[in-house]
Scaffold this active site. Structure first.
Site, short mmCIF file in Angstrom:
data_model
loop_
_atom_site.label_atom_id
_atom_site.label_comp_id
_atom_site.label_asym_id
_atom_site.label_seq_id
_atom_site.Cartn_x
_atom_site.Cartn_y
_atom_site.Cartn_z
N PRO A 158 -27.30 -0.87 -9.15
CA PRO A 158 -28.22 0.05 -8.68
C PRO A 158 -29.46 -0.29 -7.84
CG PRO A 158 -27.06 1.19 -11.02
CD PRO A 158 -26.58 -1.13 -10.69
N LEU A 159 -29.88 -1.14 -8.11
CA LEU A 159 -31.12 -1.40 -7.66
C LEU A 159 -30.14 -2.13 -6.13
CD1 LEU A 159 -33.97 -2.07 -7.97
CD2 LEU A 159 -33.42 -4.63 -8.45
N PHE B 262 -13.94 -4.81 1.22
CA PHE B 262 -15.30 -4.48 0.36
C PHE B 262 -16.65 -4.22 0.66
CE2 PHE B 262 -12.55 -5.04 -4.01
CZ PHE B 262 -11.12 -3.80 -3.28
N PRO B 263 -17.45 -4.33 2.00
CA PRO B 263 -17.94 -5.04 1.83
C PRO B 263 -19.54 -3.53 1.19
CG PRO B 263 -17.57 -2.98 3.57
CD PRO B 263 -16.11 -3.11 2.60
N LEU B 264 -19.93 -2.91 0.74
CA LEU B 264 -19.87 -1.60 -0.39
C LEU B 264 -19.64 -1.85 -1.76
CD1 LEU B 264 -21.02 1.58 1.26
CD2 LEU B 264 -22.23 -0.64 1.30
N GLY B 265 -19.05 -2.76 -2.22
CA GLY B 265 -18.31 -3.32 -3.29
C GLY B 265 -19.31 -4.01 -4.47
N GLY B 266 -19.01 -3.45 -5.61
CA GLY B 266 -20.10 -3.61 -6.70
C GLY B 266 -21.38 -4.37 -6.66
N PHE B 267 -22.14 -3.49 -5.87
CA PHE B 267 -23.36 -3.61 -5.48
C PHE B 267 -24.15 -3.28 -7.07
CE2 PHE B 267 -22.82 -4.46 -1.81
CZ PHE B 267 -24.07 -4.11 -0.89
N TYR C 80 0.70 -1.38 0.29
CA TYR C 80 0.48 -0.20 0.22
C TYR C 80 0.97 1.65 -0.03
CZ TYR C 80 -3.70 -2.91 1.85
OH TYR C 80 -4.55 -3.85 1.54
#
Length: 293
Positions: A220-221, A213-218, A63
């Site tokens: 729009p729906l 990635f707890p919000l990754g790849g969602f 990193y």
């Protein structure tokens, strides 16, 4: 101040840690490359995390490269006795910020020494072998040479525990047949649940699972559904996503990352967020929306 101990604890190697930790990836510059815009702010986030009760931090010397570990050392060294630092190896950065596999024995050994030097440690608590057979997701391929290299460094006293990241179930089985694996770090969240069976298998074996990635790849729906639940609960979508993960299985350890003290406090507040049955039912159905979209 949020009491993150309400989220519970789980074993990580020979230590018991609180299930809400901190991921340091975002402390580097844009694209996890170069220095941050505000180094003092990065130092402040780390110190706030420790002051809030966080007792495990996820990092890597690639990193930056080197930047994040050097900031961790500046902010926290000498480290609290109860702090567990988890790092990962097997990649390096190109001059264009690209991610390049670095899985040879020589490269892995150098990476371990780089982590030790930049963190200011004599032994690394946990080192995750990140498979680079697939850069953006798990891909088949033996990891025996790489695991043997880390096992040798463990015998030399440079590594306390070994974990695996970005791996398939077959690779985890291979690793567990060779050495003691204390954690697995893969992409997993409300919408992407390919590791459901694996999480339960690891829980039965007492092995920590660390989703990223707890919000990754969602879609729009899916994002709209999550946002609606969060609004009804008076919470942020990230808080709801993290609370769902804490509810999903007792062996899940979370490492949400941020470069903002305000966002850090919001993330840690997920430890106290209750999910009523109706909200939980909606959240559990989010994964099905991908097929319907």
């Amino acid at each position: 101040m949020t009491d993150i101990s309400k989220a519970g604890t789980f074993k990580l190697g020979d230590r018991t840690v609180k299930r809400l930790g901190y991921g340091a990836m975002q402390l580097a510059g844009p694209g996890v490359f170069g220095p941050p815009k505000d180094r003092d702010a990065a130092v402040a986030v780390l110190r706030e995390a420790i002051a809030s009760g966080v007792d495990h931090i996820d990092t890597s010397d690639f990193y930056g490269p080197h930047v994040t570990n050097q900031i961790i050392r500046e902010a926290l060294h000498p480290y609290p006795a109860n702090l567990t630092i988890v790092t990962k190896v097997s990649a390096r950065r190109g001059v264009d910020a690209s991610w390049i596999p670095a899985m040879s024995p020589q490269e892995l050994t150098q990476a371990v020494h780089d982590n030790l030097r930049n963190l200011g440690l004599e032994i690394l608590d946990v080192v995750n072998l990140r498979s680079m057979h697939g850069i953006h997701g798990p891909a088949d391929g033996s990891l025996e040479p790489q695991l043997n290299t880390l096992a040798e460094l463990q015998r030399q006293g440079l590594i306390r525990h070994i974990g695996m990241s970005n791996v398939t179930s077959a690779q985890i089985a291979q690793g567990r047949s060779m050495i003691d694996i204390v954690c697995v770090q893969n992409q997993y969240n409300i919408a992407h649940r390919d590791d459901d069976a694996l999480i339960d298998e690891l829980a039965a074996a007492g092995i920590a699972y660390v989703p990223f990635f707890p919000l990754g790849g969602f879609t729009p729906l899916q994002s709209d559904t999550l946002a609606n639940v969060a609004r009804k609960l008076g919470a942020t979508p990230m808080q709801v996503a993290l609370a769902w993960l804490l509810r999903r299985a007792p062996n899940i350890l979370l490492i949400p990352g941020t470069s903002s003290v305000g966002h850090l406090r919001e993330n840690l507040a997920a430890a106290e967020l209750e999910l009523p049955a109706d909200a939980l039912a909606v959240l559990n159905g989010i994964a099905d929306e991908k097929a319907a979209a």
